[in-house]
Motif scaffolding. Structure first.
Motif, short mmCIF file in Angstrom:
data_model
loop_
_atom_site.label_atom_id
_atom_site.label_comp_id
_atom_site.label_asym_id
_atom_site.label_seq_id
_atom_site.Cartn_x
_atom_site.Cartn_y
_atom_site.Cartn_z
N ASP A 24 54.70 -16.56 -20.52
CA ASP A 24 56.06 -16.00 -20.55
C ASP A 24 56.72 -16.03 -19.18
N SER A 51 60.07 -10.05 -19.95
CA SER A 51 59.22 -9.63 -21.06
C SER A 51 58.29 -8.53 -20.60
N LYS A 64 52.08 -8.37 -25.52
CA LYS A 64 53.55 -8.36 -25.42
C LYS A 64 54.12 -7.26 -26.29
N SER A 67 61.01 -8.28 -25.29
CA SER A 67 61.83 -8.94 -24.27
C SER A 67 63.07 -8.08 -24.08
#
Length: 103
Positions: A24, A51, A64, A67
């Motif tokens: 990312d 992110s 994750k 974002s």
């Protein structure tokens, strides 16, 4: 890597973060802590998009979370499950805006 110390400043242990496994973008080196629950996060930046990843303090694995809505956020902070940051409004004389995003 992250190093941990006890309450009087004695070294406890270190933890290797697996930032090289993330695609990312570039790791920002930021470590963010949510003071309400003690969870730890870090950020990656690619083409202006930031992110947010949670850090597992037992393994160093990253997951994750989201974002951010605006490109090139500034002064990112986390509190009680919300991400707060400043962003610029192009062409506006007073161009710093505060944004709050739930994750």
């Amino acid at each position: 890597q992250m190093e941990f110390y006890d309450s009087i400043g004695n070294y406890s242990y270190k933890l290797a973060l697996r930032v090289d496994k993330i695609s990312d973008g570039r790791w920002t080196d930021d470590i963010l802590v949510d003071a309400t629950d003690g969870r730890v996060y870090t950020t990656f930046l690619r083409n202006g998009i930031c992110s947010l990843y949670s850090i597992d303090l037992n393994s160093g694995n990253l997951k994750k979370r989201l974002s951010l809505e605006h490109s090139y956020p500034q002064k990112v902070q986390i509190y009680n499950g919300w991400v707060y940051y400043l962003y610029n409004v192009p062409g506006d004389a007073d161009n710093k805006m505060l944004f709050r995003q739930k994750f």
